[in-house]
Design an enzyme around this catalytic site. Sequence first.
Site, short mmCIF file in Angstrom:
data_model
loop_
_atom_site.label_atom_id
_atom_site.label_comp_id
_atom_site.label_asym_id
_atom_site.label_seq_id
_atom_site.Cartn_x
_atom_site.Cartn_y
_atom_site.Cartn_z
N LYS A 8 -27.62 35.26 -19.20
CA LYS A 8 -27.87 34.30 -17.75
C LYS A 8 -27.20 33.07 -17.83
O LYS A 8 -27.36 32.54 -19.39
CB LYS A 8 -29.15 34.46 -17.03
CG LYS A 8 -30.38 33.59 -18.17
CD LYS A 8 -30.39 32.32 -17.88
CE LYS A 8 -31.45 31.72 -18.65
NZ LYS A 8 -31.39 29.99 -18.72
N ASP A 141 -38.93 33.76 -18.93
CA ASP A 141 -37.53 34.41 -18.33
C ASP A 141 -37.42 35.62 -18.31
O ASP A 141 -36.35 36.20 -17.76
CB ASP A 141 -36.39 33.75 -19.04
CG ASP A 141 -36.22 32.00 -18.93
OD1 ASP A 141 -36.65 31.56 -18.09
OD2 ASP A 141 -35.24 31.66 -19.87
#
Length: 287
Positions: A8, A141
Amino acid sequence: MKIKAPAKINLALDVCGILENGYHSIKSVFQTVGLYDDVSVELNDSGEINVSCILPEEFAQADPVPSGEKNIAYKAARLFLDTIGFGKGCDIIINKVIPSQAGMGGGSTDAAAVIRCLNELTGAGLDIPALEAIGKKIGADVPFFFTGGTAFVSGIGEEIIPLPDYSGKILVIAKGIQGVSTAQAYKAVDGLESPVHPDAEKLAEIIRNDPDNAYRYFGNLFEDAIDLDEVSQIKNTMKSMGALSAVMTGSGSAVFGLFTNNDTAHKCCDDLKRQGFFAKVCLTKVK
């Protein structure tokens, strides 16, 4: 079972303060990209969890990855198997493509991939919210990687609001040998005086209503806190070769540049490689 675990980037990242539990509160726009670790998981009868990582030579020396119980994939497997009360162990092989200490969620996405594999292999059949609850205990995350795509993320990273599809954008992602630990990065942010905060909420609004201009709102507070020559060099190269925007991702130290032309992106990537950087061309992805 073998699956691809996507990296990401943070299109925008702001740190809003410190919570009572000591964690930092953030506002960010997360985006999965077409850069993947390959994660393989196989059950074993020994009850032991074994993790091995294969690193490419281009960043193996710069990015040491912990093994054994210190590896986040091990922690994810241990917690999942203990949570469902499954008596077997597993063998995990991670073929690393995502550089570590890069702000790209390499460890978190691997942890989510291991949990997804074990959920299937053990027949546990837990739904996404249940998997996210387990992942949250591993790292802030991790929950994002069970859904991926584009999302506005707040809290410590566990509050996730999906945004419209922002896939298909051309990126160059590059990183030098310098890495930044998350702890170091947040300590540096805490020391900033009168910082200019990126507007992650405005970026989310623009992605909903005017995505072609979203790049104008990319930004990362950590860039003001972390002074790395390699980050500046990569950004300058990207901008000089036509990037609409070039921004460090996460707490560092990878940089992504947004391009409108595939040929230009590849020329920039080749130039960065000649300078000695790890560099890849990829696209923003749904997952």
